[in-house]
Scaffold this active site. Structure first.
Site, short mmCIF file in Angstrom:
data_model
loop_
_atom_site.label_atom_id
_atom_site.label_comp_id
_atom_site.label_asym_id
_atom_site.label_seq_id
_atom_site.Cartn_x
_atom_site.Cartn_y
_atom_site.Cartn_z
N GLY A 200 4.27 15.98 12.31
CA GLY A 200 4.12 14.79 12.92
C GLY A 200 3.70 13.74 11.94
O GLY A 200 3.74 14.18 10.68
N GLY A 202 1.37 10.79 10.41
CA GLY A 202 -0.03 10.94 9.95
C GLY A 202 -0.93 10.02 11.13
O GLY A 202 -2.06 10.66 11.50
N VAL A 205 -0.97 12.30 14.41
CA VAL A 205 -1.45 13.58 14.45
C VAL A 205 -2.52 13.74 13.55
O VAL A 205 -3.93 13.96 14.01
CB VAL A 205 -0.55 14.71 13.80
CG1 VAL A 205 -1.14 16.00 14.00
CG2 VAL A 205 0.69 14.80 14.67
N GLY A 206 -2.81 13.27 12.14
CA GLY A 206 -3.76 13.44 11.26
C GLY A 206 -4.97 12.56 12.08
O GLY A 206 -6.17 13.10 11.80
N GLU A 244 -8.79 16.72 -1.64
CA GLU A 244 -8.19 17.17 -3.03
C GLU A 244 -7.29 15.99 -3.21
O GLU A 244 -6.30 15.92 -2.74
CB GLU A 244 -7.44 18.82 -3.08
CG GLU A 244 -7.29 18.95 -4.66
CD GLU A 244 -6.05 18.40 -4.99
OE1 GLU A 244 -5.91 17.27 -6.02
OE2 GLU A 244 -4.81 18.94 -4.81
#
Length: 466
Positions: A200, A202, A205-206, A244
């Site tokens: 999906g 960002g 969903v994120g 990261e």
């Protein structure tokens, strides 16, 4: 064209909103698949399932968890050719490169995680107390588009082995490779709710994953700006974070180095994967006394790389991954032409894809935008120095500290490598390993991936006094 579903609570599930994201082959601009754009209600359902399954999964014997993951590994090995083909199509890289650089090394990485988990002690007894190493809980894994198999491996595999339940949100640009992880979970009969796949956007969903109080950890790989945003959301509920992020890594060439061999190693990091690698050594820091030899060798070596359609024979470098990438890299090339001297600009391959050629700038100021900002394309900046102390200062003059290289006489090279503030450095013929800890200093991130250090990112430490 194939249409995909979500994988929630052990079942293939149709998204409630029936909104889809088209997946493009960047080498041809052809739409090759559609994946669902998970809605907030989809994400909430997955989080609920992950939370409910955590207790049982975390209490499952480590050896039994290892057996589940080992079956997932078997699935990847059996299907590595198909995984490589899918990755090649959605990323735009040659098939051989997809297999040799994007899939096979990370299969070895899984083997290493399995070995670590096999002998890992979750209990340490001391004189006055005992240390218990316990899973963090529900873990949201937000992964990037540029290494769509490897970056999922480095999050999902140790996370599962350590006893966490996993919510995977892959990049909307390269989501198809992530589906092999859902297929592997199904193949291994992983218990319901232990692994969820939520493709999906960002923001839809994120952000929900980062903010939700039932998510205990967020592990994110992507841009530094994206990591900062996710981190701010996650820290509202003080989640554990592993980030990261970006890089602008330096390769320092010292007097006495094997010039041709050194520059070839640097160019491999800058050109292969079309420079879409966070650890690319895109700043070459070389002695001013070797300027002529350095520039002649760079041009000679650059001409040996074949850029073009990844389906053509002998092509080393395919297309950039998206129109947005092409526009971004092209913009930086124009900025570079104003800031520095254009040493070489390769011909742009013909075709309908998002193609670009290799570019080298020389006489670059250490403070130039192209020397400070992550371009994420096949663009090399050459910066000259007069003293070794100046070379170290230039290498450290960055908000990033992810990777690096140093070439020269052994003791001298090691001394310089120790002074550069970065998470990884290759010295001369040192061979990069996916099993070593990977991560950065400064704004290149928090925490480490790979090795026992990456495994322990997914554990909490509890001290009990008896």
């Amino acid at each position: 064209m194939k249409n995909y579903d979500l994988y929630i609570n052990g079942k293939w599930t149709v998204s409630k909103e029936k909104d889809f994201i088209e997946v493009e082959n960047p080498a041809t601009r052809e739409i090759i698949a559609k994946v669902p754009a998970a809605s907030e209600s989809d994400v909430l359902m997955a989080i609920k399932g992950s939370k409910e399954s955590f207790s049982k999964w975390s209490e499952t014997a480590p050896l039994k968890r290892l057996n589940y993951v080992n079956k997932m590994y078997d699935y990847f090995v059996q299907n590595k050719d198909e995984i490589s083909k899918t990755l090649s199509l959605e990323l735009g890289c040659p098939l051989d490169f997809a297999k040799v650089r994007h899939v096979e090394p990370y299969l070895l990485n899984i083997e290493n995680y399995l070995e670590i988990a096999t002998g890992y002690s979750y209990v340490e007894t001391n004189v006055d107390y005992t240390i218990y190493k316990e899973p963090v809980g529900v873990v949201a894994c937000i992964t990037p588009w540029n290494y769509p198999f490897g970056q999922i491996v480095k999050k999902v595999i140790p996370g599962l082995l350590a006893g966490n339940t996993i919510l995977l949100k892959p990049s909307k640009r390269t989501p198809l490779t992530a589906y092999y992880f859902a297929a592997a979970a199904e193949y291994a009969n992983l218990p319901s709710g232990v692994f969820q796949l939520l493709p999906g956007r960002g923001g839809e969903v994120g952000n929900v994953l980062a903010k939700h109080p039932d998510v205990d950890m967020v592990t994110f790989t992507g841009s530094t700006s994206g990591g900062k945003e996710v981190g701010k959301l996650a820290l509202d509920s003080v989640k554990k974070l592993a980030l990261e992020l970006g890089g602008k890594s330096a390769a320092v060439v010292l007097p006495g180095a094997d010039l041709k061999d050194s520059l070839k190693k640097v160019l491999d990091t800058v050109y292969l994967n079309v420079g879409q690698t966070c650890s690319a050594k895109s700043r070459l820091i070389a002695p001013r006394s070797l300027k002529k030899e350095v520039e002649e060798t760079l041009i000679e070596l650059t001409k040996t790389y074949k850029f073009g359609n990844p389906l053509e024979d002998e092509v080393d470098v395919g297309s950039l991954q998206s129109k947005a990438q092409l526009e971004k890299v092209s913009k930086y090339i124009e900025i570079g032409k104003e800031e520095a001297t254009l040493l070489y600009e390769g011909e742009v391959p013909k075709g309908n894809g998002y193609y670009i050629g290799p570019v080298i700038f020389t006489e670059v100021s250490p403070k130039a935008r192209i020397a400070q900002e992550e371009i994420f394309g096949p663009v090399l900046c050459v910066i000259y120095y007069d003293t070794v102390e100046e070379a170290v200062e230039i290498a450290n003059d960055s908000i990033y500290g992810l990777s690096g290289m140093v070439f020269g006489p052994g003791e001298d090279a090691l001394k310089v490598a120790r002074q550069i503030r970065t998470g990884q450095i290759q010295v001369n013929d040192g061979v990069f390993s996916q099993n070593a800890p990977f991560g950065g200093y400064k704004q290149s991130g928090l925490g480490r991936e790979g090795s026992i250090y990456g495994f322990e990112e997914f554990l909490e430490i509890k001290a009990i006094f008896m």
